[in-house]
Design an enzyme around this catalytic site. Structure first.
Site, PDB file in Angstrom:
ATOM      1  CG  HIS A 416      -2.301   0.551   0.912  1.00 40.82           C
ATOM      2  ND1 HIS A 416      -2.535   1.428  -0.127  1.00 40.82           N
ATOM      3  CD2 HIS A 416      -3.506   0.359   1.500  1.00 40.82           C
ATOM      4  CE1 HIS A 416      -3.806   1.762  -0.149  1.00 40.82           C
ATOM      5  NE2 HIS A 416      -4.434   1.113   0.821  1.00 40.82           N
ATOM      6  NE  ARG A 417       6.363  -0.050   1.316  1.00 41.17           N
ATOM      7  CZ  ARG A 417       7.550  -0.650   1.331  1.00 41.17           C
ATOM      8  NH1 ARG A 417       8.514  -0.168   2.105  1.00 41.17           N
ATOM      9  NH2 ARG A 417       7.774  -1.715   0.583  1.00 41.17           N
TER      10      ARG A 417
END
Length: 444
Positions: A416-417
């Protein structure tokens, strides 16, 4: 006498467990014969003999952990002791150098000359100024350089104790011992690079396990230890997010059934996985961020222009992830043939290290063991992994009518970065499009 050392057999492997000796003391061996079988954290490897001769001495027992650079067997090849020959050669070269240096005052106009395997390039004052920031030439014999490589030591970082700063074998051994000592004293390494099980435990107050009944203790294998460390690394570094959906693959089931006979004529077992690999590869081309990785050190997203798809394989020793290389350049049957070969060699522990490296995206098929949904763990440093569940027939509503269709559960875990939920959704929809209309895969 040839002293055989356990050499570096692949990237990142520094030790192994000696599983089985193929010869006993007194046996004759030939160049190329397998001396012993070693278990590393990734593969089992057969280690061949480099010489003909008679086994003089076994210096390790089955079950022992051996390190790169350790002498594990002595073979009487009718020649001089290898280490002795190396020492004499190094001593001879060093003596030559020292003799020339001692005669420096008498060298006259010519000056002192360096004699040995390495030659110091001539330079003038101008060159010295231009190269002031360049690396200095490290003096060492080929024997010393090979020893450093076998022990995993960067010879360019060493300060030699020999004449003119020549790096000697003792210098390399000392550096190796120091490195091993430092590894034992290290607690937690930067999570940007790795996180191991020991460091994980040191930061968490883990209560003592209380045992109230009969138990059996089994030593953790190197492979299981590596799996544990990789899982900890992935979950501690990568913030996971997971999307799930059901794909209608009725048309895929029909197509695979039709093409199965054609594949069998070519001696290929056609499963659903090659279709999934192709669909994922085509979708990655449209959404490249899922075929990327996050470089924390340089704060960059690394977009990979190649498509190497890892396939999680269940083996008796644990999970392995062999890689189908350049999947975008291969057809369904070619992918199927290569994938079946990788799976078979993984289960037989005959897979090579090269077959386990270089993945850009992974697929895990827990449907093969009867499961439907799961939350797959990303293989660090990849950006995503897709999980495939078991195909089942279920009632669905199409055009207001209830019909029976073949559905497959899909789970996508993302880093999710760098991958947003919207991109993950669009990627899944593209994979769904290909699998619901598989003719698109054949026409791509």
């Amino acid at each position: 006498m040839y002293k055989f050392k356990f050499a570096d057999i692949g990237e990142g492997i520094h030790e192994g467990k000696l599983l089985k000796w193929m010869f006993e003391e007194g046996d004759k061996v030939k160049d190329g014969d397998t001396l012993f079988l070693v278990e590393t954290d990734k593969v089992n490897a057969e280690i061949p003999s480099p010489v003909d001769g008679v086994v003089s001495k076994l210096l390790a027992e089955e079950g022992d952990t051996i390190h790169v650079g350790d002498v594990v067997i002595e073979i009487d090849d009718g020649g001089e002791n290898e280490n002795t020959k190396e020492d004499k050669k190094e001593e001879k070269e060093t003596t030559k150098t020292e003799t020339v240096d001692e005669g420096k005052d008498m060298a006259g106009v010519v000056g002192a000359l360096e004699v040995g395997e390495d030659v110091i390039d001539s330079s003038d004052e101008k060159d010295q100024k231009e190269d002031s920031n360049s690396k200095k030439k490290i003096l060492a014999t080929p024997v010393a350089r090979k020893l450093a490589k076998d022990l995993g030591i960067d010879i360019n970082t060493l300060t030699g104790s020999g004449a003119n700063g020549r790096v000697m074998k003792d210098d390399i051994y000392k550096a190796s011992d120091k490195e091993k000592s430092n590894k034992k004293e290290d607690n937690i390494k930067d999570t940007k690079k790795e996180s191991d099980n020991k460091s994980y435990k040191s930061n968490i107050d883990i209560p003592e396990i209380k045992i109230d009944g009969e138990v059996e203790r089994v030593k953790v294998s190197k492979m299981r230890k590596t799996i544990a460390e990789n899982m900890i690394l992935s979950k501690s570094v990568i913030p996971h997010a997971t999307s799930m959906d059901d794909f209608d693959v009725t048309e895929l089931v029909k197509l695979r059934k039709e093409q199965k006979m054609i594949a069998e004529k070519q001696d290929i077992k056609l499963t659903y996985m090659p279709f999934v690999i192709k669909a994922v590869t085509l979708a990655l081309k449209e959404y490249p961020v899922l075929n990327a990785s996050y470089d924390m050190e340089n704060e960059e997203i690394v977009y990979k222009k190649y498509y190497n798809i890892g396939i999680a394989v269940d083996t008796p020793e644990g999970l392995m992830v062999p890689v189908v290389k350049d999947a975008d350049k291969k057809g369904i049957l070619e992918i199927s043939k290569e994938m079946n070969d990788l799976i078979e060699r993984s289960q037989d522990r005959k897979i090579s290290l090269d077959d386990l490296r270089g993945g850009t995206f992974s697929i895990t098929n827990y449907g093969a063991v009867g499961s439907s949904y799961g939350v797959p763990v990303i293989k660090y440093p990849e950006a995503a992994i897709i999980g495939i569940g078991r195909i089942t027939k279920k009632p669905v509503v199409i055009d207001g009518e209830i019909v029976i269709r073949d559905l497959v559960p899909i789970s996508l875990s993302i880093d999710h970065r760098i991958v947003d939920g919207a991109d993950a959704g669009r990627f899944l929809n593209k994979v769904k499009e290909f699998l619901q209309d598989p003719m698109l895969l054949l026409l791509s």
